[in-house]
Design a protein around this motif. Structure first.
Motif, PDB file in Angstrom:
ATOM      1  N   PRO A  72       0.835  -1.197   0.000  1.00 24.61           N
ATOM      2  CA  PRO A  72       0.000   0.000   0.000  1.00 24.61           C
ATOM      3  C   PRO A  72       0.875   1.255   0.000  1.00 24.61           C
ATOM      4  O   PRO A  72       2.097   1.186  -0.171  1.00 24.61           O
ATOM      5  CB  PRO A  72      -0.808  -0.127   1.297  1.00 24.61           C
ATOM      6  CG  PRO A  72      -0.649  -1.553   1.729  1.00 24.61           C
ATOM      7  CD  PRO A  72       0.701  -1.971   1.227  1.00 24.61           C
ATOM      8  N   SER A  73       0.256   2.393   0.216  1.00 26.34           N
ATOM      9  CA  SER A  73       0.976   3.655   0.178  1.00 26.34           C
ATOM     10  C   SER A  73       2.146   3.669   1.158  1.00 26.34           C
ATOM     11  O   SER A  73       2.050   3.151   2.276  1.00 26.34           O
ATOM     12  CB  SER A  73       0.034   4.815   0.521  1.00 26.34           C
ATOM     13  OG  SER A  73      -0.956   4.964  -0.478  1.00 26.34           O
ATOM     14  N   VAL A  74       3.252   4.272   0.725  1.00 31.54           N
ATOM     15  CA  VAL A  74       4.393   4.510   1.603  1.00 31.54           C
ATOM     16  C   VAL A  74       4.281   5.935   2.127  1.00 31.54           C
ATOM     17  O   VAL A  74       3.529   6.756   1.588  1.00 31.54           O
ATOM     18  CB  VAL A  74       5.726   4.304   0.855  1.00 31.54           C
ATOM     19  CG1 VAL A  74       5.821   2.875   0.333  1.00 31.54           C
ATOM     20  CG2 VAL A  74       5.881   5.295  -0.292  1.00 31.54           C
ATOM     21  N   PRO A  75       5.012   6.288   3.185  1.00 37.34           N
ATOM     22  CA  PRO A  75       4.939   7.657   3.709  1.00 37.34           C
ATOM     23  C   PRO A  75       5.296   8.693   2.641  1.00 37.34           C
ATOM     24  O   PRO A  75       6.124   8.441   1.761  1.00 37.34           O
ATOM     25  CB  PRO A  75       5.970   7.650   4.837  1.00 37.34           C
ATOM     26  CG  PRO A  75       6.054   6.224   5.267  1.00 37.34           C
ATOM     27  CD  PRO A  75       5.878   5.425   4.009  1.00 37.34           C
ATOM     28  N   ALA A  79       8.006   8.727  -0.561  1.00 36.12           N
ATOM     29  CA  ALA A  79       7.627   8.953  -1.953  1.00 36.12           C
ATOM     30  C   ALA A  79       8.289  10.206  -2.525  1.00 36.12           C
ATOM     31  O   ALA A  79       8.635  10.250  -3.709  1.00 36.12           O
ATOM     32  CB  ALA A  79       6.106   9.059  -2.069  1.00 36.12           C
ATOM     33  N   GLU A  80       8.481  11.210  -1.685  1.00 34.53           N
ATOM     34  CA  GLU A  80       9.073  12.469  -2.141  1.00 34.53           C
ATOM     35  C   GLU A  80      10.589  12.479  -2.047  1.00 34.53           C
ATOM     36  O   GLU A  80      11.231  13.482  -2.378  1.00 34.53           O
ATOM     37  CB  GLU A  80       8.490  13.617  -1.315  1.00 34.53           C
ATOM     38  CG  GLU A  80       6.991  13.803  -1.557  1.00 34.53           C
ATOM     39  CD  GLU A  80       6.333  14.697  -0.515  1.00 34.53           C
ATOM     40  OE1 GLU A  80       7.062  15.193   0.388  1.00 34.53           O
ATOM     41  OE2 GLU A  80       5.108  14.901  -0.596  1.00 34.53           O
ATOM     42  N   GLY A 109       2.749   3.034  -3.090  1.00 30.30           N
ATOM     43  CA  GLY A 109       3.462   1.772  -2.956  1.00 30.30           C
ATOM     44  C   GLY A 109       4.264   1.451  -4.209  1.00 30.30           C
ATOM     45  O   GLY A 109       5.207   0.655  -4.172  1.00 30.30           O
ATOM     46  N   ALA A 110       3.917   2.104  -5.332  1.00 27.95           N
ATOM     47  CA  ALA A 110       4.666   1.919  -6.570  1.00 27.95           C
ATOM     48  C   ALA A 110       6.124   2.337  -6.403  1.00 27.95           C
ATOM     49  O   ALA A 110       7.015   1.798  -7.071  1.00 27.95           O
ATOM     50  CB  ALA A 110       4.020   2.712  -7.704  1.00 27.95           C
ATOM     51  N   PHE A 111       6.391   3.298  -5.518  1.00 22.78           N
ATOM     52  CA  PHE A 111       7.775   3.714  -5.297  1.00 22.78           C
ATOM     53  C   PHE A 111       8.594   2.569  -4.697  1.00 22.78           C
ATOM     54  O   PHE A 111       9.782   2.431  -4.999  1.00 22.78           O
ATOM     55  CB  PHE A 111       7.821   4.932  -4.372  1.00 22.78           C
ATOM     56  CG  PHE A 111       7.436   6.221  -5.050  1.00 22.78           C
ATOM     57  CD1 PHE A 111       8.399   7.021  -5.642  1.00 22.78           C
ATOM     58  CD2 PHE A 111       6.112   6.639  -5.094  1.00 22.78           C
ATOM     59  CE1 PHE A 111       8.050   8.210  -6.272  1.00 22.78           C
ATOM     60  CE2 PHE A 111       5.751   7.826  -5.720  1.00 22.78           C
ATOM     61  CZ  PHE A 111       6.724   8.612  -6.310  1.00 22.78           C
ATOM     62  N   ALA A 112       7.975   1.757  -3.843  1.00 19.05           N
ATOM     63  CA  ALA A 112       8.683   0.624  -3.252  1.00 19.05           C
ATOM     64  C   ALA A 112       8.975  -0.431  -4.313  1.00 19.05           C
ATOM     65  O   ALA A 112      10.093  -0.965  -4.386  1.00 19.05           O
ATOM     66  CB  ALA A 112       7.871   0.029  -2.109  1.00 19.05           C
ATOM     67  N   TYR A 130       1.721  12.244  -7.687  1.00 19.61           N
ATOM     68  CA  TYR A 130       3.047  11.661  -7.498  1.00 19.61           C
ATOM     69  C   TYR A 130       3.661  11.165  -8.799  1.00 19.61           C
ATOM     70  O   TYR A 130       4.805  10.712  -8.805  1.00 19.61           O
ATOM     71  CB  TYR A 130       2.966  10.493  -6.512  1.00 19.61           C
ATOM     72  CG  TYR A 130       2.555  10.902  -5.120  1.00 19.61           C
ATOM     73  CD1 TYR A 130       3.491  11.333  -4.187  1.00 19.61           C
ATOM     74  CD2 TYR A 130       1.218  10.856  -4.732  1.00 19.61           C
ATOM     75  CE1 TYR A 130       3.123  11.705  -2.911  1.00 19.61           C
ATOM     76  CE2 TYR A 130       0.834  11.235  -3.446  1.00 19.61           C
ATOM     77  CZ  TYR A 130       1.789  11.655  -2.553  1.00 19.61           C
ATOM     78  OH  TYR A 130       1.421  12.037  -1.288  1.00 19.61           O
ATOM     79  N   ALA A 131       2.911  11.241  -9.892  1.00 23.53           N
ATOM     80  CA  ALA A 131       3.393  10.702 -11.160  1.00 23.53           C
ATOM     81  C   ALA A 131       4.693  11.355 -11.633  1.00 23.53           C
ATOM     82  O   ALA A 131       5.615  10.645 -12.071  1.00 23.53           O
ATOM     83  CB  ALA A 131       2.311  10.816 -12.229  1.00 23.53           C
ATOM     84  N   PRO A 132       4.826  12.679 -11.578  1.00 21.55           N
ATOM     85  CA  PRO A 132       6.092  13.276 -12.038  1.00 21.55           C
ATOM     86  C   PRO A 132       7.298  12.784 -11.248  1.00 21.55           C
ATOM     87  O   PRO A 132       8.361  12.525 -11.836  1.00 21.55           O
ATOM     88  CB  PRO A 132       5.856  14.782 -11.842  1.00 21.55           C
ATOM     89  CG  PRO A 132       4.374  14.953 -11.907  1.00 21.55           C
ATOM     90  CD  PRO A 132       3.825  13.718 -11.246  1.00 21.55           C
ATOM     91  N   ALA A 133       7.151  12.636  -9.943  1.00 24.28           N
ATOM     92  CA  ALA A 133       8.277  12.179  -9.121  1.00 24.28           C
ATOM     93  C   ALA A 133       8.639  10.744  -9.446  1.00 24.28           C
ATOM     94  O   ALA A 133       9.826  10.390  -9.544  1.00 24.28           O
ATOM     95  CB  ALA A 133       7.939  12.324  -7.637  1.00 24.28           C
ATOM     96  N   LEU A 134       7.640   9.877  -9.634  1.00 20.91           N
ATOM     97  CA  LEU A 134       7.926   8.478  -9.959  1.00 20.91           C
ATOM     98  C   LEU A 134       8.632   8.381 -11.305  1.00 20.91           C
ATOM     99  O   LEU A 134       9.604   7.630 -11.456  1.00 20.91           O
ATOM    100  CB  LEU A 134       6.629   7.666  -9.972  1.00 20.91           C
ATOM    101  CG  LEU A 134       6.774   6.169 -10.228  1.00 20.91           C
ATOM    102  CD1 LEU A 134       7.576   5.489  -9.120  1.00 20.91           C
ATOM    103  CD2 LEU A 134       5.399   5.498 -10.363  1.00 20.91           C
TER     104      LEU A 134
END
Length: 324
Positions: A72-75, A79-80, A109-112, A130-134
């Protein structure tokens, strides 16, 4: 088709806490995979909650051996890029992916998964904020912020929040079939399933009835899919002009009345392919799609595989029924 072990992975913030989004997505996974529904499928899933602190019952080492790993979502800080992804988590995810586990993320959670290399060469979705950062931090990932979830076989990603439930039910349908996923959705009081970008193997959305003038006529249409149905006839039953009916259906379902009908007929064909051994010709007649050739054409376009391939892949084990 089988259930298996599902490991949901929690990543707390630097203070050991979880955000409301983490808890929401954990509850979503727990409702779908953690509540035994052995009357629908036996055995049901085994759920492991993994993480470095409560409410996790397992550490990150609990990821090993899982058939499906869901992050699931990370902090936000992770993510940033303001907080490091736990190295132990990255190593465990990398091993799980290499061992053939199905890797799933919700929202950030995609960042993980990306940090573990599990998304390299794949299309993935994350919340548009969060798409630009990923995309910037993981250029080998094709980031798509316009869809609800993606399915690339062993790698699935969701936009988070409500889309997470759609993704979880999608996993159930892939594993256990349309009938199980549909009944589970009804138990969870889910009024509709939203499709992701890939061909979706999900139950057709059931139109609402309370306070919705479209509800009764669309329910009637679902009961008469085997009959030739026209937009004019449905509009008359809804006591609307064809133009108003067209507009209302588009507003409520994001598509035209004819496309809505086609999707319901294809969804009915999916259920019949899974639950009966009726020949394709008869399924065409029972769904209102007519000939076997017409069924194959529409089914393949909507679902992405032929009816025969779908039946081979998604019909539960055991003898099918002849249908009625």
């Amino acid at each position: 088709m089988s259930a298996g072990v599902v490991a949901v992975v929690l990543v707390p913030d630097e203070h050991g806490g979880l955000s409301p989004w983490d808890l929401y997505e954990l509850s979503t996974v727990s409702m779908v995979f953690g509540v035994p529904s052995t009357d629908l499928a036996d055995p049901w899933y085994e759920l492991r909650v993994c993480g470095p602190a409560a409410p996790a019952a397992h550490g990150f080492d609990g990821i090993a051996g899982a058939d499906t790993v869901i992050v699931p979502s990370v902090p936000d800080a992770v993510a940033e890029g303001r907080q490091e992804m736990p190295a132990e988590l990255v190593a465990a995810l990398r091993k799980a992916a290499a061992a053939g586990a199905r890797m799933v993320s919700m929202c950030t959670g995609a960042f993980a998964l990306a940090a573990a290399g599990a998304l390299d060469g794949h299309r993935a979705v994350v919340h548009r904020n969060y798409a630009p950062a990923l995309a910037a931090r993981h250029p080998r990932v094709t980031v798509d912020a316009s869809v609800l979830y993606t399915d690339e076989g062993r790698v699935l990603t969701g936009a988070g929040a409500a889309a997470g439930l759609d993704l979880c039910l999608h996993l159930v349908r892939k594993d256990l079939g349309a009938a199980v996923a549909g009944e589970l959705a009804r138990r969870l009081v889910v009024p509709a399933h939203r499709p992701g970008s890939q061909p979706q193997f999900l139950e057709a959305p059931v139109p609402p009835t309370d306070g919705d003038s479209l509800g009764p006529v669309l329910h009637w249409a679902l009961e008469h899919l085997h009959e030739p149905l026209s937009v004019d006839e449905l509009a008359r039953r809804a006591l609307m002009s064809p133009r108003t009916f067209h507009r209302r259906v588009r507003e409520a379902h994001g598509t035209t009345p004819l496309q809505w009908l086609l999707r319901q007929r294809v969804a009915r064909a999916q259920t019949l392919l899974e639950s009966t051994d009726l020949p394709v010709e008869q399924i065409g007649g029972r769904t209102g799609l007519g000939t076997a050739a017409n069924l194959r054409r529409h089914f393949t376009r909507e679902v992405g595989v032929t009816p025969t391939d779908y039946r081979r892949a998604f019909r539960p084990s055991g003898p099918p029924s002849r249908g009625r």
